[in-house]
Scaffold this motif. Structure first.
Motif, PDB file in Angstrom:
ATOM      1  N   ARG A  98      51.566   6.048 -34.319  1.00 39.02           N
ATOM      2  CA  ARG A  98      50.393   6.517 -33.152  1.00 39.02           C
ATOM      3  C   ARG A  98      49.826   7.070 -33.146  1.00 39.02           C
ATOM      4  N   ARG A  99      48.833   7.437 -33.603  1.00 46.51           N
ATOM      5  CA  ARG A  99      47.333   8.402 -33.962  1.00 46.51           C
ATOM      6  C   ARG A  99      46.131   8.720 -33.440  1.00 46.51           C
ATOM      7  N   VAL A 100      45.695   9.451 -32.068  1.00 47.27           N
ATOM      8  CA  VAL A 100      45.151   9.595 -31.022  1.00 47.27           C
ATOM      9  C   VAL A 100      43.455  10.501 -31.469  1.00 47.27           C
ATOM     10  N   LEU A 101      42.850  10.334 -31.627  1.00 47.72           N
ATOM     11  CA  LEU A 101      41.859  10.880 -31.579  1.00 47.72           C
ATOM     12  C   LEU A 101      40.682  11.783 -30.553  1.00 47.72           C
ATOM     13  N   MET A 102      41.246  12.244 -30.277  1.00 55.83           N
ATOM     14  CA  MET A 102      40.362  13.227 -28.911  1.00 55.83           C
ATOM     15  C   MET A 102      38.845  13.445 -29.862  1.00 55.83           C
ATOM     16  N   LEU A 103      37.943  12.876 -28.909  1.00 55.63           N
ATOM     17  CA  LEU A 103      36.578  12.975 -28.730  1.00 55.63           C
ATOM     18  C   LEU A 103      36.258  13.787 -28.189  1.00 55.63           C
ATOM     19  N   HIS A 104      34.797  14.364 -29.103  1.00 54.06           N
ATOM     20  CA  HIS A 104      34.194  15.648 -28.310  1.00 54.06           C
ATOM     21  C   HIS A 104      33.216  14.811 -27.106  1.00 54.06           C
ATOM     22  N   ALA A 105      32.334  15.796 -26.512  1.00 55.69           N
ATOM     23  CA  ALA A 105      30.867  14.662 -25.640  1.00 55.69           C
ATOM     24  C   ALA A 105      30.194  13.821 -26.178  1.00 55.69           C
ATOM     25  N   THR A 106      30.015  14.296 -27.530  1.00 52.09           N
ATOM     26  CA  THR A 106      28.856  13.886 -28.018  1.00 52.09           C
ATOM     27  C   THR A 106      29.019  12.078 -27.517  1.00 52.09           C
ATOM     28  N   THR A 107      27.581  11.231 -27.334  1.00 53.35           N
ATOM     29  CA  THR A 107      27.159   9.846 -27.219  1.00 53.35           C
ATOM     30  C   THR A 107      27.717   9.026 -27.937  1.00 53.35           C
ATOM     31  N   PHE A 108      27.138   9.437 -29.184  1.00 49.15           N
ATOM     32  CA  PHE A 108      27.235   8.662 -30.466  1.00 49.15           C
ATOM     33  C   PHE A 108      29.097   8.519 -31.305  1.00 49.15           C
ATOM     34  N   LEU A 109      29.737   9.593 -30.821  1.00 46.46           N
ATOM     35  CA  LEU A 109      31.139  10.194 -31.755  1.00 46.46           C
ATOM     36  C   LEU A 109      32.072   8.746 -31.585  1.00 46.46           C
ATOM     37  N   PRO A 110      31.904   7.529 -30.248  1.00 41.01           N
ATOM     38  CA  PRO A 110      32.919   6.528 -30.159  1.00 41.01           C
ATOM     39  C   PRO A 110      32.553   5.426 -31.255  1.00 41.01           C
ATOM     40  N   ARG A 111      31.342   5.687 -31.819  1.00 37.80           N
ATOM     41  CA  ARG A 111      30.361   4.682 -32.887  1.00 37.80           C
ATOM     42  C   ARG A 111      31.259   5.054 -33.933  1.00 37.80           C
ATOM     43  N   LEU A 112      32.112   6.309 -34.336  1.00 36.83           N
ATOM     44  CA  LEU A 112      32.844   6.754 -35.750  1.00 36.83           C
ATOM     45  C   LEU A 112      33.800   6.074 -35.854  1.00 36.83           C
ATOM     46  N   ALA A 113      34.404   5.332 -34.471  1.00 37.69           N
ATOM     47  CA  ALA A 113      35.836   5.258 -34.455  1.00 37.69           C
ATOM     48  C   ALA A 113      36.807   4.600 -35.545  1.00 37.69           C
ATOM     49  N   HIS A 114      37.410   4.557 -36.533  1.00 32.81           N
ATOM     50  CA  HIS A 114      38.170   4.359 -37.232  1.00 32.81           C
ATOM     51  C   HIS A 114      39.848   3.115 -37.505  1.00 32.81           C
ATOM     52  N   ALA A 115      39.884   2.313 -37.552  1.00 26.57           N
ATOM     53  CA  ALA A 115      41.489   1.531 -37.732  1.00 26.57           C
ATOM     54  C   ALA A 115      42.345   1.866 -37.448  1.00 26.57           C
ATOM     55  N   GLU A 116      42.814   3.546 -37.830  1.00 26.76           N
ATOM     56  CA  GLU A 116      43.647   3.758 -38.434  1.00 26.76           C
ATOM     57  C   GLU A 116      44.262   4.453 -37.129  1.00 26.76           C
ATOM     58  N   TYR A 117      43.226   4.792 -36.000  1.00 32.90           N
ATOM     59  CA  TYR A 117      44.593   5.551 -34.396  1.00 32.90           C
ATOM     60  C   TYR A 117      44.644   4.110 -34.385  1.00 32.90           C
ATOM     61  N   SER A 118      45.590   4.625 -33.153  1.00 32.10           N
ATOM     62  CA  SER A 118      45.748   3.893 -32.244  1.00 32.10           C
ATOM     63  C   SER A 118      45.226   4.165 -31.157  1.00 32.10           C
ATOM     64  N   HIS A 119      45.013   4.914 -30.995  1.00 31.49           N
ATOM     65  CA  HIS A 119      44.610   4.798 -29.386  1.00 31.49           C
ATOM     66  C   HIS A 119      43.094   6.060 -29.481  1.00 31.49           C
ATOM     67  N   PHE A 120      42.770   6.744 -28.646  1.00 33.52           N
ATOM     68  CA  PHE A 120      41.418   7.824 -28.462  1.00 33.52           C
ATOM     69  C   PHE A 120      41.125   8.295 -27.082  1.00 33.52           C
ATOM     70  N   LEU A 121      41.023   9.471 -26.791  1.00 38.11           N
ATOM     71  CA  LEU A 121      41.256  10.054 -25.909  1.00 38.11           C
ATOM     72  C   LEU A 121      39.825  10.964 -25.482  1.00 38.11           C
ATOM     73  N   CYS A 122      38.841   9.685 -25.127  1.00 34.85           N
ATOM     74  CA  CYS A 122      37.447   9.971 -24.291  1.00 34.85           C
ATOM     75  C   CYS A 122      37.388  10.636 -22.960  1.00 34.85           C
ATOM     76  N   MET A 123      36.475  11.630 -23.305  1.00 32.03           N
ATOM     77  CA  MET A 123      35.347  12.559 -22.323  1.00 32.03           C
ATOM     78  C   MET A 123      34.995  12.189 -21.036  1.00 32.03           C
TER      79      MET A 123
END
Length: 387
Positions: free
Chosen positions: A92-117
Motif C-alpha cells: 500500500r503506497r500513499v502519495l500525499m499531494l501538496h495544493a498545486t492544482t495540476f499535481l493530481p494529473r501526475l498520479a502514477h499507477a504504482e500508488y494505491s492511495h492519494f491524500l489530497c488537500m
C-alpha cells in the motif's frame, strides 16, 4: 524489533509542508525515511529533523528502512520514479499531494492511495486515467483510493493566521533579523519552480521602490546574489528550512505563480494574492522527476483560468499594471466578494483546522486497515482495449 505499521518518505522540501502531519502520528507507529544526505551530520543540523528526533521519532536513511510496512506514504512529487527501492517496502503506497492544482494529473499507477488537500483535487485525480510507471507495470495498483484532508501544512497557523497583522509584522522582522519601515506595505513574493531568475530580480527591484519586498525563491540560485543587501528587500536564501507561514500572513499582498501551491493555498485561506507568471527557465537541475511537471504545464491551462476569474495573470512586462492592481481598492472589494464562489468552484470542500490530525488518522487507517475509510473516491482500471 518489529517495524512500525507506517513509513513516511520525505525529501528536504517536503519536510516544510508535511511535518505537522507527523506530529499527530504516534512515534512507535511510524518510521520517517529521508535521503541519506539529510541524515548525515550537518552544521547546522536540519531543525525539523532535530525536533522530530527530540520527540522520539525514528528518522532513518531511505536505503536503510526496516520494513516491510503496512503502508508507505510519499510526500510531494512522485519520488518512486527515482527511488524504485521504496516500492518494495509496502504494497500500500500513499502519495500525499501538496495544493498545486495540476499535481493530481501526475498520479502514477504504482500508488494505491492519494491524500489530497481539497475535494475537487481528489475528484479530479480519481477521474483521470492512471498511467502505469514506465517499465514497471507489475507495480501498478488495481484499485486506487482518493481522500481529502484539508490544509494539513498550516500547523500553528491554523489559529495564528487571525492574529493582528502589526504584531505579525514585528514577529516577521525579528525572525528574519530585518528592519521593516513603519507604514510601508509588505509584498511577499514567493517564486515558483520554473520561474526565470532574471525576471524575478527585475520584479523585486521594481516593486522595492514603493514596497518592502520579501522574496522567497523556490531555489536560491547564483543569480539571486545580486538581491542580497538591496534596499527595502529581504531575500530568503535558506529555502528548504524556512516555511512561508508568517510571511504570507504578515504581508499586505502576496505574489505567486498561478502554477504553485502557494497561490492555491492563499486562495483557499482568503488571502490577498495576485498571480505573477514569468517566462519558464530551464530547470535548475536535470531530473526526470520534473518532466511530468513540464508536460502538465504545457498541456493544461486550468490554473490560468482560475487566475482569470480574479482579473488575469500578470507578467513581468506589466509591472506598472501590477502595482496599480495592488493599490486598487475597488478590485480588492470585488475580490473579497467573489472569493467564496471561486473557492467553491475550484476547490469544493476542505478544512483549515484539524486537517493535520485528520491526515494522520487517514494514513494510519491505510496502514492498519488498507483503506482511508468512508468519504473516498475510487478509480478502477479500465478494461483492456478501452479508450
Amino acid at each position: 524489533m518489529p517495524s512500525p505499521h507506517l513509513a513516511v518518505y520525505l525529501a528536504a522540501r517536503s519536510l516544510l509542508y508535511f511535518r505537522h502531519v507527523l506530529s499527530h502520528l504516534p512515534a512507535d507507529e511510524v518510521d520517517i525515511l529521508v535521503p541519506r544526505a539529510l541524515c548525515a551530520d550537518q552544521n547546522p543540523p536540519n531543525p525539523t529533523l532535530a525536533a522530530l528526533r527530540g520527540q522520539g521519532y525514528a528518522v532513518l536513511p531511505d536505503d536503510a528502512a526496516r520494513g516491510p510496512y503496512g503502508a508507505l506514504a510519499v510526500a510531494g512529487v512522485p519520488d518512486l520514479l527515482n527511488h524504485p527501492h521504496l516500492s518494495l517496502l509496502a504494497e500500500r503506497r500513499v502519495l500525499m499531494l501538496h495544493a498545486t492544482t495540476f499535481l493530481p494529473r501526475l498520479a502514477h499507477a504504482e500508488y494505491s492511495h492519494f491524500l489530497c488537500m481539497y475535494e475537487r483535487q481528489a475528484r479530479q485525480a480519481a477521474g483521470a486515467a492512471a498511467r502505469p510507471p514506465s517499465g514497471r507495470a507489475e507495480n501498478a495498483q488495481a484499485v486506487q483510493e482518493f481522500a481529502h484532508a484539508g490544509l494539513y501544512q498550516l500547523g500553528e497557523w491554523e489559529t495564528r493566521r487571525h492574529e493582528d497583522k502589526n504584531a505579525l509584522r514585528r514577529e516577521l522582522a525579528q525572525g528574519l533579523n530585518i528592519a521593516i519601515p513603519c507604514g510601508k506595505r509588505i509584498v511577499f513574493y514567493c517564486g515558483g519552480l520554473l520561474d526565470c531568475p532574471q525576471e524575478q530580480i527585475r520584479t523585486v527591484l521594481h516593486l522595492s521602490r514603493h514596497y518592502f519586498v520579501i522574496f522567497k525563491p523556490y531555489y536560491f540560485l547564483p543569480e539571486h546574489q545580486i538581491l542580497l543587501g538591496a534596499p527595502s528587500t529581504a531575500t530568503i536564501q535558506d529555502t528548504l528550512t524556512i516555511a512561508p507561514g508568517c510571511m504570507r500572513f504578515a504581508a499586505d499582498v502576496i505574489l505567486a505563480s498561478p502554477l504553485s501551491g502557494v497561490f492555491t493555498t492563499c486562495l483557499m485561506l482568503g488571502l490577498a494574492v495576485l498571480p505573477l507568471l514569468t517566462e519558464h527557465q530551464a530547470l535548475p537541475q536535470a531530473r526526470e522527476t520534473f518532466v511530468p511537471w513540464q508536460n502538465a504545464l504545457a498541456a493544461h491551462n486550468e490554473e490560468q483560468r482560475l487566475a482569470g476569474l480574479l482579473g488575469g495573470v500578470f507578467s513581468t512586462d506589466r509591472l506598472p499594471a501590477l502595482e496599480k492592481r495592488m493599490e486598487d481598492g475597488v478590485y480588492w472589494r470585488k475580490y473579497t466578494q467573489c472569493l467564496p464562489l471561486v473557492q467553491r468552484k475550484f476547490f469544493g470542500r476542505y478544512a483549515t483546522e484539524g486537517a493535520a490530525r485528520y491526515a494522520a488518522r487517514l494514513l494510519l487507517r491505510v496502514a492498519l486497515r488498507g483503506s482511508f475509510g468512508p468519504d473516498t473516491f475510487l478509480r478502477r482500471p479500465r478494461p483492456a482495449g478501452s479508450a
